[in-house]
Enzyme design. Sequence first.
Site, PDB file in Angstrom:
ATOM      1  CG  HIS A 127      -1.243   3.753   4.686  1.00 21.34           C
ATOM      2  ND1 HIS A 127      -2.197   3.153   5.477  1.00 21.34           N
ATOM      3  CD2 HIS A 127      -0.733   2.771   3.894  1.00 21.34           C
ATOM      4  CE1 HIS A 127      -2.273   1.869   5.181  1.00 21.34           C
ATOM      5  NE2 HIS A 127      -1.389   1.607   4.231  1.00 21.34           N
TER       6      HIS A 127
ATOM      7  CB  SER B 163      -0.940  -0.001   1.209  1.00 26.43           C
ATOM      8  OG  SER B 163      -0.212  -0.118   2.416  1.00 26.43           O
TER       9      SER B 163
ATOM     10  CG  ASP C 180      -3.884   4.828   8.067  1.00 26.75           C
ATOM     11  OD1 ASP C 180      -2.932   5.610   8.230  1.00 26.75           O
ATOM     12  OD2 ASP C 180      -4.032   4.139   7.035  1.00 26.75           O
TER      13      ASP C 180
END
Length: 210
Positions: free
Chosen positions: A181, A25, A178
């Site tokens: 990231h 990601s 979050d």
Amino acid sequence: MALVLALAPGTALAEPLRLVALGDSLTQGYGLPQEQGLVPQLQGWLRAVGHDVIVINAGVSGDTTAGGLSRLDWTLADRPDAMIVALGGNDLLRGIDPAASRANLDAILSRLETKEVPAMLVGLSAAGNFGPEFQQAFEAMYPDLAATYDAVLYPDLLAPITARYRAGEDLGDLMQEDGLHPSAAGVEEIVEAWGPAVSSWLRTIEASEE
């Protein structure tokens, strides 16, 4: 009157270098507008310093080293001139045995060596959540494998964020909500730190193809 460009016999128009970024990601650009993700920002940085390069996004959110290995042949079908291997973050989050992660990265680099695709291996630093032995084994696999396969090593993709974290500084501007990231600003700092290493590596590849 048409303008015709005639090429001398044996002369071909140079094509951009095709650089594939195989990752998770962080590579894929999770949570960000497409143009603010890691791959577009890296491509823009490299072009700004003079590289004729296309950076191809082969990042899949949630991918482990096993996932990257499982789709390597499909990724190689794109005929890259070079490949960035930036995997291991999800292995770390899930507490996967570093021996298994090492074996997967070993298989990826072995395959790239066989295909004569130059590789840059991008590591991560590990927190001590799973104990010092896990931390040491995880962090050691990157330099060990880079040395084994003569790959270029970039030790920590998140180096600017890691440095601020260890200094006890606030990371709110560099991270998404979050906490996992990087934000667009965080990606920009990552690319500013990482870009020179990628550029230096690409120049050796470009020189070898002249």
